[in-house]
Design an enzyme around this catalytic site. Structure first.
Site, PDB file in Angstrom:
ATOM      1  N   ARG A 239      -8.546  -3.201  -4.274  1.00 38.77           N
ATOM      2  CA  ARG A 239      -7.116  -3.449  -4.171  1.00 38.77           C
ATOM      3  C   ARG A 239      -6.399  -2.549  -5.168  1.00 38.77           C
ATOM      4  O   ARG A 239      -6.878  -2.327  -6.284  1.00 38.77           O
ATOM      5  CB  ARG A 239      -6.779  -4.918  -4.457  1.00 38.77           C
ATOM      6  CG  ARG A 239      -7.202  -5.876  -3.359  1.00 38.77           C
ATOM      7  CD  ARG A 239      -6.354  -5.705  -2.103  1.00 38.77           C
ATOM      8  NE  ARG A 239      -6.732  -6.648  -1.056  1.00 38.77           N
ATOM      9  CZ  ARG A 239      -7.607  -6.396  -0.107  1.00 38.77           C
ATOM     10  NH1 ARG A 239      -8.219  -5.219  -0.083  1.00 38.77           N
ATOM     11  NH2 ARG A 239      -7.874  -7.294   0.826  1.00 38.77           N
ATOM     12  N   GLU A 268       1.812  -0.252  -0.980  1.00 38.01           N
ATOM     13  CA  GLU A 268       1.365   0.373   0.263  1.00 38.01           C
ATOM     14  C   GLU A 268       2.412   0.193   1.358  1.00 38.01           C
ATOM     15  O   GLU A 268       2.934  -0.913   1.529  1.00 38.01           O
ATOM     16  CB  GLU A 268       0.030  -0.226   0.691  1.00 38.01           C
ATOM     17  CG  GLU A 268      -1.089   0.073  -0.298  1.00 38.01           C
ATOM     18  CD  GLU A 268      -2.457  -0.438   0.157  1.00 38.01           C
ATOM     19  OE1 GLU A 268      -2.538  -1.023   1.266  1.00 38.01           O
ATOM     20  OE2 GLU A 268      -3.430  -0.250  -0.589  1.00 38.01           O
ATOM     21  N   HIS A 287      -5.779   3.230   3.252  1.00 37.54           N
ATOM     22  CA  HIS A 287      -6.388   1.902   3.342  1.00 37.54           C
ATOM     23  C   HIS A 287      -7.160   1.733   4.664  1.00 37.54           C
ATOM     24  O   HIS A 287      -6.874   0.850   5.478  1.00 37.54           O
ATOM     25  CB  HIS A 287      -5.329   0.811   3.213  1.00 37.54           C
ATOM     26  CG  HIS A 287      -5.879  -0.509   2.770  1.00 37.54           C
ATOM     27  ND1 HIS A 287      -5.161  -1.417   2.041  1.00 37.54           N
ATOM     28  CD2 HIS A 287      -7.095  -1.076   2.935  1.00 37.54           C
ATOM     29  CE1 HIS A 287      -5.892  -2.490   1.789  1.00 37.54           C
ATOM     30  NE2 HIS A 287      -7.084  -2.302   2.331  1.00 37.54           N
TER      31      HIS A 287
END
Length: 326
Positions: A239, A268, A287
């Site tokens: 993360r 993000e 991601h």
């Protein structure tokens, strides 16, 4: 509840959604790329018995207070830091995630990211594509070897163990730091448990796969990077908030560490003008650790199965708030 309502917070393939439509009224946010606005989420949650959510949605007490009929939240991820688990448990709402089905795929990407950063693969590809490759030379884009080097894995859960399996194939020495010992990784892959300080100061590759918790938030900070080898490659596939991004940027431009491979970021999507993205020794991905067609399909199917089980008064397969298990 007759014909319960299920809301999906991002557009999914029709064949996936069709499975839910057999038994439930289903609606979804019709965008593949744009997160659902919070006000729309709050409105749809009012009637929903089930929510199929993404990491981009914050499912907190405020959402749950609107969702008087809500019985299950199925999160399309292993992580669930976007959901207030205590609030859900207090309201008898089942929270489910998608562990196991993405372990090997995420380990593949993590190792690939490590290799790309170490061997300067993206930088090299850009030189070819941009017509900047003039001739062969002895140290053209020379990077760092992976084989027979030392890897330090922070977070030795299932994904970390699978990364260790891949590292073993590269004859790497494997260190790990975790909340508890992992006997399987030690026995099968020769992994050695050590302190966080020993791991970051002696490893050639530092790979973060730790969950986001108050204890892990910004665990990779100025002091951490100062302790690393100047030749170290740092990889984060867990993360974004486990890293102090300003400290990482300073470490990379000052030569405190050699390179970084990042699949996750504090915010993000990361802003295109973020200082980290201007550095040649950073490989940045959007991601995508679990993003293979097979794995994402398996994750979607697991979410749907969990929703169906709960709304048919059965126990879900992958329950996060196990206090609700009967």
């Amino acid at each position: 509840m007759d014909n319960p309502y299920v809301f999906i917070t991002r557009k999914l393939p029709a064949q996936i959604v069709k499975k839910l439509e057999t038994n439930f009224r289903v609606k979804m946010w019709e965008s593949e790329d744009e997160p659902i606005p919070r006000e729309v989420l709050m409105q749809e949650a009012k009637e929903a018995a089930g929510l199929l959510t993404m990491l981009s949605e914050k499912i907190d007490a405020a959402v749950m207070d609107e969702a008087k009929n809500l019985r299950v939240i199925a999160n399309l991820a292993v992580g669930f830091d976007n959901i207030d688990i205590d609030a859900a448990t207090n309201r008898d709402i089942f929270v489910c995630n998608t562990p196991d089905v993405l372990t090997e795929t995420t380990a593949d990407l993590t190792f690939a990211l490590m290799m790309a950063a170490a061997r300067r693969i993206v930088e090299a590809a850009d030189i070819v594509k941009n017509g900047e490759w003039k001739s062969w030379s002895p140290l053209l884009l020379a990077g760092h070897d992976i084989h027979h080097k030392k890897i330090g894995i922070v977070g030795m859960g299932k994904i970390g163990t699978s990364v260790a399996k891949r590292a073993k194939g590269f004859d790497m020495e494997i260190l790990y730091h975790n909340r508890s010992r992992n006997p399987m990784a030690e026995e099968l892959y020769g992994a050695r448990y050590c302190s966080f300080e020993e791991l970051i100061s002696t490893s050639d590759f530092i790979v973060c796969l730790a969950p986001l918790t108050p204890e892990t938030t910004k665990m990779f900070n100025k002091q951490s990077f100062m302790k690393m080898k100047t030749t170290a490659v740092f990889v984060n596939a867990s993360r974004g908030p486990v890293v102090d991004e300003a400290a990482l940027h300073n470490a990379l431009i000052s030569g405190e560490i050699a390179a970084a491979g990042l699949d996750v970021f504090e915010q993000e999507p990361i802003d295109a003008g973020h200082p980290l993205l201007s550095l040649k020794n950073v490989v940045a991905l959007p991601h995508i650790a679990s993003s293979s067609i097979d794995t994402r399909t398996a994750m979607m199917n697991l979410c749907i199965e969990n929703i169906e089980l709960v709304l048919h008064n059965n126990a879900p397969k992958t329950l996060v708030n196990k206090q609700l298990a009967k």
